[in-house]
Motif scaffolding. Structure first.
Motif, PDB file in Angstrom:
ATOM      1  N   GLY A  83       2.104   1.058   4.269  1.00  0.00           N
ATOM      2  CA  GLY A  83       1.579   2.240   3.604  1.00  0.00           C
ATOM      3  C   GLY A  83       2.625   3.218   3.125  1.00  0.00           C
ATOM      4  N   ASN A 100      -4.836   5.352  -1.806  1.00  0.00           N
ATOM      5  CA  ASN A 100      -3.746   4.412  -2.058  1.00  0.00           C
ATOM      6  C   ASN A 100      -3.304   4.541  -3.521  1.00  0.00           C
ATOM      7  OD1 ASN A 100      -2.002   2.291  -2.310  1.00  0.00           O
ATOM      8  ND2 ASN A 100      -3.508   0.693  -1.816  1.00  0.00           N
ATOM      9  N   ASP A 120      -3.731   1.372  -5.550  1.00  0.00           N
ATOM     10  CA  ASP A 120      -5.044   0.761  -5.752  1.00  0.00           C
ATOM     11  C   ASP A 120      -5.748   1.478  -6.903  1.00  0.00           C
ATOM     12  OD1 ASP A 120      -7.655  -0.127  -5.666  1.00  0.00           O
ATOM     13  OD2 ASP A 120      -7.720  -0.216  -3.469  1.00  0.00           O
ATOM     14  N   LYS A 143      -6.715  -3.430   3.020  1.00  0.00           N
ATOM     15  CA  LYS A 143      -7.363  -3.019   1.773  1.00  0.00           C
ATOM     16  C   LYS A 143      -8.520  -2.093   2.123  1.00  0.00           C
ATOM     17  CE  LYS A 143      -6.102  -6.881  -1.186  1.00  0.00           C
ATOM     18  NZ  LYS A 143      -6.548  -8.138  -1.806  1.00  0.00           N
ATOM     19  N   THR A 200       0.858  -1.189   0.000  1.00  0.00           N
ATOM     20  CA  THR A 200       0.000   0.000   0.000  1.00  0.00           C
ATOM     21  C   THR A 200       0.892   1.237   0.000  1.00  0.00           C
ATOM     22  OG1 THR A 200      -1.570  -1.216   1.375  1.00  0.00           O
ATOM     23  CG2 THR A 200      -1.875   1.168   1.216  1.00  0.00           C
TER      24      THR A 200
END
Lengths: 414, 263
Positions: free
Chosen positions: B98, B201, B204, B178, B9
């Motif tokens: 992250g 993100n 994503d 997620k 992430t």
């Protein structure tokens, strides 16, 4: 003439001034020490907000002064290396002084470093939570351990003090420490080389600061090697200056002139080597690093305080000129010329440390950012003077009571 | 040499400079959310703590061509941060979940090397003991620690909100790694009245930032230096995009400097 009250403590066969005169001599440095301690107290009590540092100038006079005295103190490890490892016996008369100068420079720098940290009580974290990728970790390691080495090198000299040396244990300890001194000279040279280099590397690895960033060899930026070279080029000159100052103040000769001349020759040779690489480095910086970052040489300078004159003074007036003076025997052999060249050399290395520390941070990196001016506060000046005063006190006490100069008797008392 | 770490992430921000009005709501929200103490002398702009700072950009042309833009500047959370490899005590590092550049206040020794290394001035030092005027301590949030004098602090994309979002996901049977697009957003993003700040993100593809960061109008601050920020700026105005990087303008040079981590 009445005998001085502390005559029994003087080295064998030498004369010193009266104790009263000596204590009067120490008044000014003692007051400066006091002033520095007051400043240290203010900074420790109220925080680093009492200094002239700010979010632009995270580093300022403290670090500049540290870097400068550590470079000037490099005479200790380099002369030790030449004397004990390379067996240059001609340096024996001055090697004690280099150790003392190195000791006061490094211990003085450590004094300032305690103030430099926002959390001084956590300074041991450098050993406890080390980041092996950080140049500063290397500095913390080497500088602490090297100070220990300097203390080990200084101790035999203290034990050779006339009265202490009468104690059999101390006498034998000093003798045996002398025997193993080449080992410590070697360790000292290794540690000092690496931390001098790491101090330079600290700035060279800052890849987002185009003024300071440098390419390099493996993990070491060129500033790593430049700092080592400039330190060994200026350290011997600083020792010569201190030695001459002692001679002028005491009115006696401490070492034969050829020893000082040899120190000048060593420094001059190293300065030439340093300048060769420094000019190459500067050229590569202007031609490669700066354009790659979207900057030009002109953008790195601003106004009077951060003008180009600083760099030209460092490289030409305090670089090329003393280098030429020191490598030409006829010039070097005139004491006044040796002193001028040594002074310029020492000013040059100090200027280099200032430029690489403060100017590197003053240059705006973001296109919409602006130049900032850093003005040191009294709380930064006072500790710097404190270290100088501390040096005067350490050297004065050492000279008065310890057998620092083996040639003093021969040169002054027939 | 250390290797640049990649994370599953990668939290990032896209800031639309054409939408930003320079109102400063993001700055205020950040100060309140993260317990940033008021500076005794706030007029000294070199000493104040502003994790989120709004810069004013001007095109330096005369009326009627004069134009202005406002650039909010949080921590860039660089992929290749200049601050992380220099810290001697590992007080700052890239977060494993992250890619957020973290700061461990109780570990920081206050050497300020990270501040010297960062070209964005996102790192702030506590020059004095933080003090809240009487009564104002009631505004302190329990979710963010206060910092003592002598340590460096910085924006961390309101990391406590990230923790809370993950906790909530776990409690509700969701997948903490997620998170949905709006499950975790920093205070500045939430407070922005014009929607100029967008968070999510970057890895994503369902998140808006992932798409916007690839826009032809998106650019990162000082890309040439090689820090690879996780904050992108967008503008349709070319002069604004030009202001984001130094450029000699002759086209003869360019490219990212070596960058890289020591060690």
């Amino acid at each position: 003439m009445a005998k001085a009250i502390d005559q029994a403590l003087w080295p064998e066969g030498v004369e010193r001034c009266s104790l009263t005169k000596f204590l009067l001599w120490l008044v000014v440095p003692a007051l400066l020490m006091l002033w520095g301690l007051v400043a240290a107290g203010v900074v420790f009590w109220y925080g680093l907000g009492m200094t002239g540092l700010n979010n632009y100038f995270a580093f300022g006079l403290y670090i500049t002064f540290d870097l400068a005295v550590i470079a000037l103190g490099a005479g200790a490890f380099f002369t030790g290396l030449l004397r004990y490892i390379l067996k240059i016996e001609a340096l024996v008369p001055i090697v004690n002084l280099t150790v003392i100068v190195g000791f006061f420079c490094y211990s003085g720098a450590m004094l300032i470093l305690t103030m430099e940290l926002g959390q001084p009580l956590r300074s041991w974290f450098g050993f406890w939570h080390p980041n092996v990728h950080s140049m500063l970790t290397e500095v913390i390691f080497c500088i602490s351990v090297y100070l220990s080495v300097l203390i080990i090198e200084y101790i035999p000299l203290v034990f050779e003090q006339k009265q202490l040396n009468k104690v059999p244990f101390l006498h034998h300890l000093a003798h045996n420490m002398h025997v193993v001194m080449p080992l410590f000279a070697g360790i000292g040279a290794f540690l000092s080389t690496f931390h001098q280099g790491s101090l330079g590397g600290m700035y060279g690895v800052m890849f987002a600061r185009p003024f300071a960033y440098r390419e390099g060899f493996f993990i070491w930026p060129w500033t790593f090697f430049l700092f080592v070279l400039s330190a060994v080029a200026s350290g011997p000159c600083f020792t010569v200056l201190i030695c001459t100052a002692i001679e002028k103040i005491s009115g006696k000769r401490m070492v034969e002139y050829r020893v000082k001349s040899l120190m000048g020759k060593i420094a001059g040779t190293m300065l030439c080597i340093y300048l060769f690489f420094k000019f190459l480095d500067t050229w590569a910086w202007i031609d490669s690093i700066l354009p790659a970052a979207g900057n030009s040489f002109d953008q790195m300078f601003n106004g009077l305080v951060y003008g180009k004159w600083l760099m030209f003074t460092e490289l030409i007036v305090c670089g090329v000129i003393p280098a030429i003076m020191l490598v030409i025997p006829s010039v070097r052999k005139r004491e006044s010329m040796l002193i001028i060249a040594s002074l310029l050399n020492c000013v040059g290395v100090s200027l280099n440390r200032y430029i690489i520390t403060v100017q590197a941070l003053a240059v705006p990196v973001m296109p919409f950012d602006s130049w900032q001016v850093y003005v040191p506060a009294w709380t930064e000046w006072a500790p710097s003077f404190m270290v100088l005063a501390y040096g005067v006190i350490v050297i004065s006490l050492s000279y008065r009571y310890l057998p620092v100069f083996p040639q003093e008797r021969k040169l002054n008392y027939k | 040499m250390s290797v640049q770490r990649e994370f599953h992430t990668k939290w990032g921000m896209v800031i639309d400079l054409d939408k930003c009005t320079g109102c400063g709501a993001c700055m205020v929200a950040c100060q309140v959310e993260n317990n940033i103490a008021p500076t005794p002398d706030a007029s000294d702009m070199t000493r104040v703590l502003t994790w989120m700072l709004v810069y004013k950009l001007e095109n330096k042309q005369k009326f009627p061509n004069y134009d202005v833009a406002y650039l909010p500047r949080p921590c860039m959370q660089c992929e290749n941060p200049s601050c992380v490899p220099v810290c001697p005590v590992v007080a700052t590092t890239k977060d494993e979940e992250g890619g957020i550049v973290s700061q461990i206040y109780p570990r920081c020794i206050g050497c300020r090397y990270c501040m010297a290394a960062c070209p964005y001035h996102v790192r702030y030092f506590n020059w004095f003991d933080p003090q809240w005027p009487a009564g104002m301590e009631k505004t302190l949030t329990p979710f963010s620690s206060t910092r003592p004098r002598g340590v460096v602090e910085k924006c961390h994309f309101c990391h406590h909100r990230f923790m809370a979002a993950k906790e909530k996901a776990r409690a509700t049977g969701g997948e903490p790694m997620k998170l949905a697009e709006d499950a975790y957003i920093p205070a500045c993003v939430e407070a922005c009245p014009t929607g100029a700040l967008i968070f999510g993100n970057l890895k994503d593809p369902t998140h808006q930032v992932a798409k916007l960061s690839h826009s032809k109008n998106a650019k990162r601050l000082l890309e040439r230096l090689g820090g690879k920020p996780q904050v992108y700026y967008m503008s349709k105005r070319q002069w604004v995009l030009d202001m984001l990087d130094n450029d000699l303008g002759d086209g003869s040079h360019g490219g990212v400097t070596g960058g890289g981590n020591h060690g």
